[in-house]
Design an enzyme around this catalytic site. Structure first.
Site, mmCIF file in Angstrom:
data_model
loop_
_atom_site.group_PDB
_atom_site.id
_atom_site.type_symbol
_atom_site.label_atom_id
_atom_site.label_comp_id
_atom_site.label_asym_id
_atom_site.label_seq_id
_atom_site.Cartn_x
_atom_site.Cartn_y
_atom_site.Cartn_z
ATOM 1 N N GLN A 98 36.917 -29.165 81.769
ATOM 2 C CA GLN A 98 35.462 -30.352 81.201
ATOM 3 C C GLN A 98 35.048 -31.242 82.047
ATOM 4 O O GLN A 98 35.616 -31.643 83.235
ATOM 5 C CB GLN A 98 37.600 -31.527 80.671
ATOM 6 N N TYR A 180 32.536 -42.314 77.091
ATOM 7 C CA TYR A 180 32.007 -42.222 78.428
ATOM 8 C C TYR A 180 30.288 -42.131 78.414
ATOM 9 O O TYR A 180 29.705 -41.862 76.935
ATOM 10 C CB TYR A 180 32.767 -40.792 78.921
ATOM 11 N N ARG A 227 33.645 -32.015 72.812
ATOM 12 C CA ARG A 227 34.416 -32.588 72.098
ATOM 13 C C ARG A 227 34.204 -34.515 71.721
ATOM 14 O O ARG A 227 33.059 -34.993 72.989
ATOM 15 C CB ARG A 227 35.377 -33.023 73.102
ATOM 16 N N GLY A 311 48.550 -32.429 73.642
ATOM 17 C CA GLY A 311 48.217 -32.632 75.031
ATOM 18 C C GLY A 311 49.395 -33.037 75.865
ATOM 19 O O GLY A 311 50.031 -32.674 76.061
#
Length: 357
Positions: A98, A180, A227, A311
């Site tokens: 990622q 982000y 994502r 996760g």
């Protein structure tokens, strides 16, 4: 009926099953932000997943925001990722890295002295970020990127994608969630630009579209995923109309032939993000967020997603696939050791036993 243990192909990446390990920051990188031997073992242990999506790796020094997160922009980092890829492939697994540029979501203490904090607009992240000692600190004021600088940031992502393939990884995932840099461009409150990258939804999605197009051209669209998490408020996100923003984004990249969209499916008062994705995206979907085995099986059986990601469950259950197959109970993770490993201390990282042990 689609079974969670059946194989599936996401773009050019063949998965042995539909169970995906979701990306999770663990703060175990070395002094040059390189993957360590502990990280190699951590991912090797979890290679029975159909696909591993690694923790976020910064594509440039400016992209770093957290302490001891790995990068993928220098030789030592690429060499470390090559060891990770070899270990996972040696166990028959598949793994993509990622790419995570945090933009404004960073504190000075976590970055190299000469690494800037950049963002679409000079608006600081309102949420504190943990420093090297784990104590949250206020973020600094970012510098707004000039229009002619944006191509350079796109080029950083492309270089990182090429590094990933050179290291033997199976592809890359662009992190467009969690507040982000890509999401900072997408969200109307963090993007106050007046050039072609700001204002309308078509303009605000432009940066993400350009990055995905460029990475697809560089390494092959079938090895590039992304994502998203429409409507999440993490790290100060407050888009005025997330349904419009993500509809526009999905429509813009739908024809690129990308490997998948990885959806963090959080509740929204005004729309369902999975329904939004399915209405405007013809490619494969990885569904994520609070899934149990039963819920995941139902999502797949109903054709809502091609794969499902976990996760938290993967922290304490390196053999999650095998536990699911056996109907075995899951081990519980120790939250106190999520980010605390130092040196040879692998507690809470590589010391969780497999069921057969």
């Amino acid at each position: 009926m689609t079974d969670i243990f059946s194989p599936v192909k996401l773009g050019d990446i063949q998965l042995a099953n539909r169970i995906v390990m979701a990306p999770m920051t663990r703060d175990r990188a070395g002094p040059q932000d390189e993957p360590t031997a502990a990280m190699v073992e951590y991912y090797r242990q979890r290679a029975s997943a159909g696909l591993i999506v690694t923790e976020g790796a910064q594509p440039s020094p400016a992209g770093k925001g957290y302490w001891r997160t790995p990068g993928i922009h220098n030789d030592a980092q690429v060499a470390g990722w090559r060891q990770v890829a070899d270990a996972v492939h040696g166990e028959g697994g598949r793994i993509v890295v990622q790419l995570m540029h945090v933009g404004r979501a960073s504190v000075r203490a976590n970055k190299a002295a000469d690494a800037e904090t950049i963002a679409p607009s000079a608006i600081p992240c309102p949420d504190p970020i943990p420093g090297p000692d784990g104590v949250p600190q206020p973020t600094e004021m970012p510098r707004a990127l000039e229009t002619d600088e944006i191509a350079g940031v796109v080029a950083d992502y492309v270089a990182a994608a090429r590094n990933a393939i050179a290291a033997g990884l199976d592809g890359v995932e662009l992190h467009c969630a969690s507040g982000y840099l890509p999401m900072q461009f997408l969200s109307s409150n963090s993007n106050q630009r007046t050039d072609r990258y700001g204002g309308s939804a078509e303009n605000r999605v432009r940066f993400v579209v350009e990055v995905l197009e460029a990475m697809a051209a560089a390494v092959g669209a079938g090895r590039v995923g992304f994502r998203i998490c429409p409507g999440v408020g993490f790290n100060g996100m407050a888009d005025a109309d997330p349904a419009e923003t993500y509809r526009t984004l999905l429509q813009a990249v739908d024809g690129l032939g990308l490997a998948y969209v990885h959806l963090i499916h959080v509740p929204n008062a005004d729309f369902d993000s999975l329904e939004l994705v399915r209405a405007h995206w013809r490619g494969s979907v990885i569904e994520n967020c609070g899934l149990t085995l039963d819920k995941a099986q139902a999502v797949l059986a109903e054709g809502k997603a091609e794969a499902v990601s976990f996760g938290y469950a993967y922290i304490a259950n390196p053999d999650l696939v095998e536990r699911f197959r056996a109907g075995a109970p899951l081990a519980h993770a120790d939250r106190e050791t999520f980010y605390t490993g130092q040196g040879d201390d692998h507690r809470g990282y590589t010391d969780y036993p497999a069921l057969t042990a």
